[in-house]
Design an enzyme around this catalytic site. Structure first.
Site, PDB file in Angstrom:
ATOM      1  N   ARG A  47       0.823  -1.214   0.000  1.00  0.00           N
ATOM      2  CA  ARG A  47       0.000   0.000   0.000  1.00  0.00           C
ATOM      3  C   ARG A  47       0.851   1.255   0.000  1.00  0.00           C
ATOM      4  NH1 ARG A  47      -4.155  -0.598   4.868  1.00  0.00           N
ATOM      5  NH2 ARG A  47      -2.273  -1.417   5.848  1.00  0.00           N
ATOM      6  N   LYS A 106      -6.425 -16.339   8.115  1.00  0.00           N
ATOM      7  CA  LYS A 106      -7.372 -17.141   8.883  1.00  0.00           C
ATOM      8  C   LYS A 106      -8.802 -16.633   8.774  1.00  0.00           C
ATOM      9  CE  LYS A 106      -5.804 -14.572  12.919  1.00  0.00           C
ATOM     10  NZ  LYS A 106      -4.612 -13.997  12.253  1.00  0.00           N
ATOM     11  N   ILE A 137       3.866 -23.672  13.967  1.00  0.00           N
ATOM     12  CA  ILE A 137       3.592 -25.052  14.383  1.00  0.00           C
ATOM     13  C   ILE A 137       3.026 -25.848  13.212  1.00  0.00           C
ATOM     14  CG2 ILE A 137       2.352 -26.529  15.995  1.00  0.00           C
ATOM     15  CD1 ILE A 137       2.096 -24.108  17.853  1.00  0.00           C
ATOM     16  N   GLU A 191      -1.985  -5.909  20.291  1.00  0.00           N
ATOM     17  CA  GLU A 191      -2.159  -4.755  19.424  1.00  0.00           C
ATOM     18  C   GLU A 191      -2.707  -3.574  20.227  1.00  0.00           C
ATOM     19  OE1 GLU A 191      -1.312  -4.715  16.317  1.00  0.00           O
ATOM     20  OE2 GLU A 191      -1.006  -6.851  15.893  1.00  0.00           O
ATOM     21  N   ASP A 202     -10.056 -13.986  16.928  1.00  0.00           N
ATOM     22  CA  ASP A 202      -8.915 -14.614  16.270  1.00  0.00           C
ATOM     23  C   ASP A 202      -8.938 -16.135  16.481  1.00  0.00           C
ATOM     24  OD1 ASP A 202      -5.947 -14.373  15.175  1.00  0.00           O
ATOM     25  OD2 ASP A 202      -5.838 -15.592  16.988  1.00  0.00           O
ATOM     26  N   LYS A 206      -9.628 -19.563  13.786  1.00  0.00           N
ATOM     27  CA  LYS A 206      -8.743 -20.730  13.741  1.00  0.00           C
ATOM     28  C   LYS A 206      -9.497 -22.004  14.096  1.00  0.00           C
ATOM     29  CE  LYS A 206      -4.807 -17.792  14.896  1.00  0.00           C
ATOM     30  NZ  LYS A 206      -3.893 -17.343  15.966  1.00  0.00           N
TER      31      LYS A 206
END
Length: 432
Positions: A47, A106, A137, A191, A202, A206
């Site tokens: 951007r 995700k 992982i 954040e 979040d 997942k």
């Protein structure tokens, strides 16, 4: 080894994207040897083109991501910009113009994974997304490939490093939620707006991805029950310790005992200290898988960060490039079971309920009657007078396994008792 390089378009060059570019450059010879052909970074869509990006040739930088993915010479598109749009449109365009895709997105996969898989299959392309869940992982590929011949019954995991760091601090130091959040923010784990993490959004995305892969069915983000961890208190940790437990924000995906449905949920839960997930500290992630043949498996490691996430992206890139050379595609969407996703009310587990009650005879009998009327069996009860001498007491009830609907009815009835001043805390007990 063929000499013509496989060309890669990189969408996004932030924390993860810059690490992907760096590794592609510094490990170019090793990647070529592992793939069987050189890989070349052919363009980087951003951007803010004026920003200095160390190790990235400015001539490769563009703000026209659509034009980049439409190029006929692009073999693989790596998408690490996140969000729903323009990522969805760019991935769709990439498939239609001959490129396979590696994504770390995700949110998009939890919402539109089925449609993207269908388009990838229609166009004969790959869609890989190991980095979308639990960072470095290896988890998606073991579930999708290594356990393809097994029957997975349960996936129980800590899949958000920010919340695990906060809860670990509360547990180990006695800090309150806000104090632990402030430390997480100062260290860069949280954040500036931590809502997606602490409210479970979040982890829920997942969980949708994990449930879909583990149970070969379609699970969308809207199917996942979500509860954040902002209401967890020091008192909850004290109660957990009294039970030999700690508290984690867990993503739990389960197949029903009769095999006819699945559930997916995210919420704080007490978990015994003897369970492997209880020892996962700091910002680390871990996922515990239970299957028929393999039994219990544990996957553990860093769940976020530029280099760890880039490691997962590059692993997918190698696999997709190998598929390109062989003229094949890897495993796609496996949703043959099409099992329904049961509502949260049908989930069965144990519960820890803390009540503020009047400190007088007969209260315990009244409370026990309410539990019995709603079919919830009590395992243990602990009553303690308040230290401030205010005439109230704390009553802690731990139940046997019961449905979430039964527990909700019980709590509603308890709130209507004159002797119950308030329901201080409700916490599920998992991992036993």
């Amino acid at each position: 080894m063929r000499t013509r390089p496989l060309k890669v378009a990189l969408l996004g060059c932030g924390v993860v994207g810059s690490e992907v570019a760096r590794i592609m450059t510094t490990h170019a010879d090793d990647l070529a040897a592992r793939i069987g052909a050189p890989v070349e970074l052919a363009g980087v869509a951003v951007r803010r083109p004026s920003k200095v990006r160390e190790g990235v040739d400015p001539a490769l930088v563009t703000t026209d991501a659509t034009a980049l993915v439409k190029r006929g010479d692009i073999d693989v598109v790596v998408e690490v910009i996140g969000g729903i749009e323009p990522a969805r449109a760019l991935i769709t365009t990439a498939f239609e113009h001959g490129a396979s895709v590696v994504s770390a997105n995700k949110a998009l996969l939890a919402q539109d994974g089925a449609a993207l898989h269908a388009l990838a299959e229609e166009q004969g392309r790959d869609l890989y997304y190991e980095a979308a869940v639990a960072g470095a992982i290896p988890l998606i590929r073991p579930l999708r490939e290594s356990l393809a011949g097994d029957k997975v019954n349960r996936v129980l995991g800590i899949v958000n490093g920010t919340t695990n760091f906060i809860l670990d601090k509360m547990d180990s130091t006695g800090a309150g939620y806000q104090e632990a959040l402030d430390e997480a923010t100062a260290l860069g784990y949280a954040e500036a707006d931590p809502t997606a993490d602490v409210e479970g959004f979040d982890a829920a995305a997942k969980a949708a991805i994990l449930a879909g892969i583990a149970f070969h069915t379609r699970v969308r983000l809207d199917d996942v029950y979500r509860e954040g961890m902002t209401e967890v208190t020091a008192a909850d940790f004290a109660s957990a310790k009294a039970m030999g437990c700690t508290i984690k924000l867990l993503a739990i995906c389960e197949r029903a005992a009769d095999g006819g449905s699945v559930t997916a949920r995210v919420h704080p839960a007490m978990i015994p200290l003897s369970h492997p997930l209880a020892s996962v500290r700091g910002a680390y992630n871990a996922v515990f898988v239970e299957s028929d043949a393999a039994g219990q498996l544990m996957f553990y490691g860093p769940g976020a960060g530029g280099a760890p996430t880039a490691s997962a992206v590059l692993g997918d890139l190698v696999a997709v490039c190998r598929n390109k050379l062989s003229g094949a595609t890897g495993p796609g969407d496996s949703a043959y079971t099409q099992l329904p996703v049961s509502p949260m009310g049908e989930v069965v587990t144990r519960y820890h309920i803390s009540l503020d009650v009047a400190d007088k005879p007969g209260v315990l009998a009244q409370v026990a009657t309410v539990f019995a009327e709603h079919g919830v069996s009590i395992d243990t009860v602990r009553q303690q007078g308040r230290q401030d001498g205010g005439g109230d007491a704390s009553l802690v009830v731990v139940t046997h396994r019961a449905s979430d609907a039964s527990l909700s009815g019980t709590v509603e009835a308890l709130r209507n008792l004159d002797t119950v001043r308030g329901v201080a805390s409700i916490m599920r007990v998992e991992g036993e």
